[in-house]
Design an enzyme around this catalytic site. Structure first.
Site, PDB file in Angstrom:
ATOM      1  N   GLU A  30      -6.755   5.699 -56.235  1.00 29.52           N
ATOM      2  CA  GLU A  30      -5.527   5.418 -56.978  1.00 29.52           C
ATOM      3  C   GLU A  30      -5.026   4.001 -56.719  1.00 29.52           C
ATOM      4  O   GLU A  30      -4.443   3.374 -57.602  1.00 29.52           O
ATOM      5  CB  GLU A  30      -4.445   6.439 -56.626  1.00 29.52           C
ATOM      6  CG  GLU A  30      -4.822   7.886 -56.925  1.00 29.52           C
ATOM      7  CD  GLU A  30      -5.231   8.125 -58.378  1.00 29.52           C
ATOM      8  OE1 GLU A  30      -4.808   7.349 -59.260  1.00 29.52           O
ATOM      9  OE2 GLU A  30      -5.984   9.078 -58.628  1.00 29.52           O
ATOM     10  N   HIS A  33      -6.573   1.723 -59.229  1.00 29.53           N
ATOM     11  CA  HIS A  33      -5.826   1.740 -60.494  1.00 29.53           C
ATOM     12  C   HIS A  33      -4.530   0.934 -60.373  1.00 29.53           C
ATOM     13  O   HIS A  33      -4.178   0.144 -61.258  1.00 29.53           O
ATOM     14  CB  HIS A  33      -5.469   3.177 -60.888  1.00 29.53           C
ATOM     15  CG  HIS A  33      -6.634   4.021 -61.294  1.00 29.53           C
ATOM     16  ND1 HIS A  33      -7.607   3.587 -62.173  1.00 29.53           N
ATOM     17  CD2 HIS A  33      -6.968   5.298 -60.963  1.00 29.53           C
ATOM     18  CE1 HIS A  33      -8.494   4.557 -62.353  1.00 29.53           C
ATOM     19  NE2 HIS A  33      -8.133   5.598 -61.634  1.00 29.53           N
TER      20      HIS A  33
END
Length: 377
Positions: A30, A33
């Site tokens: 994550e 991202h």
């Protein structure tokens, strides 16, 4: 009392290592991202490790809510304009935003920025794996052995092909090999496939065709694994077992190579599933990962970290599969958008994401069923 001790032992021995490994992998994924999104100028409203109700969190000065959520089987980054954690855009809400704000939404970003942001998650997983392997190789080096045969097993593929003790294996299907691990890795994923083993004997190279036998073995923890074997063994004296030490750059290169072996091994396994050369019962779900985490934890932190590296590559690769709701599904839509010159319609995307979610859930159920079947014997 015994039941309480057993529960505590299960928690500390299996669940805690599993959650530590999974949290590391999810956080890095994550974060890929997140960093790419921030670099691309896309607004980010939430960064979550886990799904469901928030357990604890805080809001930073950029307006991003950082949180730890109750269900620890994944995580998400929610971008400005997203309708849900799966990054499905809320078209109506985005259309009603002022132009300056719309530019900061995920939907309003340039196609290449969206693609980079989505791809950065799996890429971060690969980088994590390479970094872990590189650190391990830098600290501990790597044990290798020469691909020299010390013993040929009776009734094996190697015996039938004419392999003899003292033979040096120099190539497999024309691919050069340098260590005994190279041989093991190549052969193990090719059960019931004809391969050509090139051996050097008395200064001459001989090509010996053989078919690795599909064999079920039991590892040190009692887990049953299927792989291909040709029936050759080396030992300390014949194979010249030794530890090779690497400098920082060499260790990174070896880390990348080790990660690549995991990628190719995964595709080889999937190919064997399709052709029926291996069973699907080796597909593992969260229960098996938790079990493996506990088993590796008994061998020490280094072994647990290496498991994290293997899982990180696997999760990065899985996320690149062209299935809607996965990162690869988003990239597939962006590829279509680049070719057509306009995005896929909201209705078609919603249908595709529902199908993708159903496929992912079916895979999880199947993998979990395999886990339960394994535990029940």
């Amino acid at each position: 009392m015994d039941m309480l001790a057993g529960s505590v032992g299960f928690l500390t021995g299996y669940i805690v290592p599993f959650l530590l490994v999974l949290t590391l992998i999810v956080f890095v994924h994550e974060m890929g991202h997140y960093l790419a999104g921030r670099w691309s100028g896309i607004g980010i409203t939430a960064f979550s490790v886990g799904f469901g109700p928030e357990l604890l969190g805080f809001t930073d000065r950029h307006g991003t809510r950082w949180k730890l959520s109750a269900i620890p089987l994944g995580g998400y980054v929610k971008f400005l304009g997203d309708d849900d954690p799966a990054s499905i855009p809320d078209y109506d809400s985005v259309a009603s935003l002022p132009e300056e704000v719309r530019k900061r939404t995920f939907l309003g970003a340039a196609l290449w920025k969206r693609a980079v942001t989505v791809a950065a998650g799996p890429i971060a997983n690969f980088i994590l794996a390479i970094a872990i392997f590189a650190v391990m190789f830098s600290i501990y080096g790597r044990q290798v052995a020469d691909p020299i045969v010390a013993e040929v097993r009776p009734d094996s593929a190697a015996e039938a092909a004419g392999v003899r003790p003292g033979d040096l294996l120099v190539a497999l299907d024309g691919n050069p090999v340098a260590t005994f691990d190279d041989v093991r890795r190549y052969v193990s994923v090719r059960p019931e496939l004809t391969i050509t083993v090139t051996v050097r004997r008395d200064g001459a190279d001989l090509d010996l065709p053989m078919v690795p036998k599909r064999t079920e073995i039991t590892d040190q923890f009692g887990n049953k694994i299927e792989l291909g074997l040709i029936g050759i063994v080396t030992n300390q004296e014949t194979g010249n077992f030794r530890v090779v030490e690497y400098g920082p750059l060499e260790a990174v290169g070896q880390g990348a190579l080790q990660s690549w072996h995991i990628v190719t091994g995964t595709f080889d396994y999937l190919s064997n599933l399709v052709t029926g050369r291996m069973k699907a019962d080796q597909l593992g779900g969260p229960i098996r990962v938790a079990q493996a985490s506990g088993q590796m934890a008994t061998l020490g932190v280094a072994a647990l970290l290496q498991l994290a590296a293997v899982l990180s590559v696997s999760i990065g690769l899985l996320n690149l599969m062209p299935v809607p709701v996965l990162d690869g599904g988003h990239l597939m839509f962006y590829a279509v958008e680049a070719i057509r010159g306009r995005p896929v319609g909201p209705g078609a995307q919603e249908i595709a994401f529902r199908i993708g979610m159903a496929l992912v859930l079916m895979l999880m159920v199947f993998a979990t069923w395999n886990d339960i079947s394994m535990l029940l014997g």
